[in-house]
Design an enzyme around this catalytic site. Sequence first.
Site, mmCIF file in Angstrom:
data_model
loop_
_atom_site.group_PDB
_atom_site.id
_atom_site.type_symbol
_atom_site.label_atom_id
_atom_site.label_comp_id
_atom_site.label_asym_id
_atom_site.label_seq_id
_atom_site.Cartn_x
_atom_site.Cartn_y
_atom_site.Cartn_z
ATOM 1 N N THR A 192 22.166 18.099 -15.099
ATOM 2 C CA THR A 192 21.124 19.076 -14.796
ATOM 3 C C THR A 192 19.778 18.369 -14.725
ATOM 4 O O THR A 192 19.561 17.381 -15.422
ATOM 5 C CB THR A 192 21.075 20.151 -15.895
ATOM 6 O OG1 THR A 192 22.341 20.808 -15.964
ATOM 7 C CG2 THR A 192 19.996 21.190 -15.620
ATOM 8 N N GLY A 193 18.893 18.890 -13.881
ATOM 9 C CA GLY A 193 17.535 18.359 -13.835
ATOM 10 C C GLY A 193 17.101 17.992 -12.432
ATOM 11 O O GLY A 193 17.878 18.066 -11.474
ATOM 12 N N SER A 194 15.852 17.565 -12.312
ATOM 13 C CA SER A 194 15.273 17.306 -10.996
ATOM 14 C C SER A 194 15.917 16.106 -10.303
ATOM 15 O O SER A 194 16.115 16.128 -9.080
ATOM 16 C CB SER A 194 13.761 17.089 -11.126
ATOM 17 O OG SER A 194 13.479 16.035 -12.033
ATOM 18 N N THR A 195 16.259 15.064 -11.047
ATOM 19 C CA THR A 195 16.910 13.906 -10.426
ATOM 20 C C THR A 195 18.334 14.252 -10.016
ATOM 21 O O THR A 195 18.800 13.846 -8.946
ATOM 22 C CB THR A 195 16.901 12.702 -11.380
ATOM 23 O OG1 THR A 195 15.579 12.504 -11.882
ATOM 24 C CG2 THR A 195 17.341 11.431 -10.666
ATOM 25 N N LYS A 239 17.892 13.465 -24.115
ATOM 26 C CA LYS A 239 18.128 14.457 -23.080
ATOM 27 C C LYS A 239 17.898 15.850 -23.661
ATOM 28 O O LYS A 239 17.865 16.024 -24.873
ATOM 29 C CB LYS A 239 19.565 14.341 -22.540
ATOM 30 C CG LYS A 239 19.833 13.034 -21.824
ATOM 31 C CD LYS A 239 21.276 12.846 -21.401
ATOM 32 C CE LYS A 239 21.864 14.019 -20.678
ATOM 33 N NZ LYS A 239 21.060 14.419 -19.491
ATOM 34 N N GLY A 240 17.739 16.823 -22.794
ATOM 35 C CA GLY A 240 17.603 18.197 -23.252
ATOM 36 C C GLY A 240 16.331 18.885 -22.820
ATOM 37 O O GLY A 240 16.086 20.029 -23.197
ATOM 38 N N GLY A 241 15.524 18.208 -21.997
ATOM 39 C CA GLY A 241 14.316 18.857 -21.493
ATOM 40 C C GLY A 241 14.621 20.113 -20.701
ATOM 41 O O GLY A 241 13.837 21.056 -20.680
ATOM 42 N N GLY A 242 15.801 20.124 -20.063
ATOM 43 C CA GLY A 242 16.229 21.294 -19.309
ATOM 44 C C GLY A 242 17.087 22.255 -20.111
ATOM 45 O O GLY A 242 17.627 23.214 -19.563
ATOM 46 N N GLU A 265 25.983 19.017 -21.461
ATOM 47 C CA GLU A 265 25.872 17.645 -20.972
ATOM 48 C C GLU A 265 26.606 16.675 -21.895
ATOM 49 O O GLU A 265 27.316 15.777 -21.433
ATOM 50 C CB GLU A 265 24.396 17.263 -20.844
ATOM 51 C CG GLU A 265 23.685 17.990 -19.712
ATOM 52 C CD GLU A 265 22.182 17.819 -19.717
ATOM 53 O OE1 GLU A 265 21.550 18.160 -18.699
ATOM 54 O OE2 GLU A 265 21.624 17.360 -20.732
#
Length: 215
Positions: free
Chosen positions: A26-29, A92-95, A101
């Site tokens: 998950t995420g922008s990248t 990790k975990g900003g999203g 994950e």
Amino acid sequence: MSEAKRRAAEKAIEYVENDMIIGVGTGSTVAYFIDALGRTPKRIKGAVSSSEQSTAHLKQHGIEVLELNHTGTLPLYVDGADECDPYKRLIKGGGASLTREKIIAEASKQFICIIDPNKQVATLGKLPLPIEVIPMARSLVARQIMARTDGQPVWREGVITDNGNVILDVHHLRITDPVKLEQELNQIPGVVCVGLFARRCADLVIIGSEPPHIL
């Protein structure tokens, strides 16, 4: 920055093979990776997704989303990170998708992390450490964190994870031993998942420099 993310994502496509079932983070990248999956002539059997957001994006490209319980071990998992140290240990975990994950990373033979160069750090902890927590245990967990570490937990108000839980972001941590800290925080009752990927770190990190660099 977006170009760096795109370069890392497109480089990761080289590790995708026909007929694979792959894990997708998950995420922008990762969003760039999903777009690249949709364009590649390679044809995968499907994907296991770490979030509702990525599930929707995969389906937009006609990629079948499968349940991990039905797939068994995955050959490949591709995800991003908020921070990455020289030993491929991650925050990790900003999203807010850290639990799923971590489950998919554990279920995968190879974990490839795709990042832009700004995510590289000498020591983890510049950014807050996300921790997914059972809602009724939020205050208890916060007190336990303050008793056991030098960190300052902050409730990420208004955020509910796909699992129905809440997030505490722990600021000002000095993470000298990521594996030990991950284990200690996991022992606090009410903690669902810690956003340290130290015990199960990435196998390969693709940094979206020009040209892309492999760690």
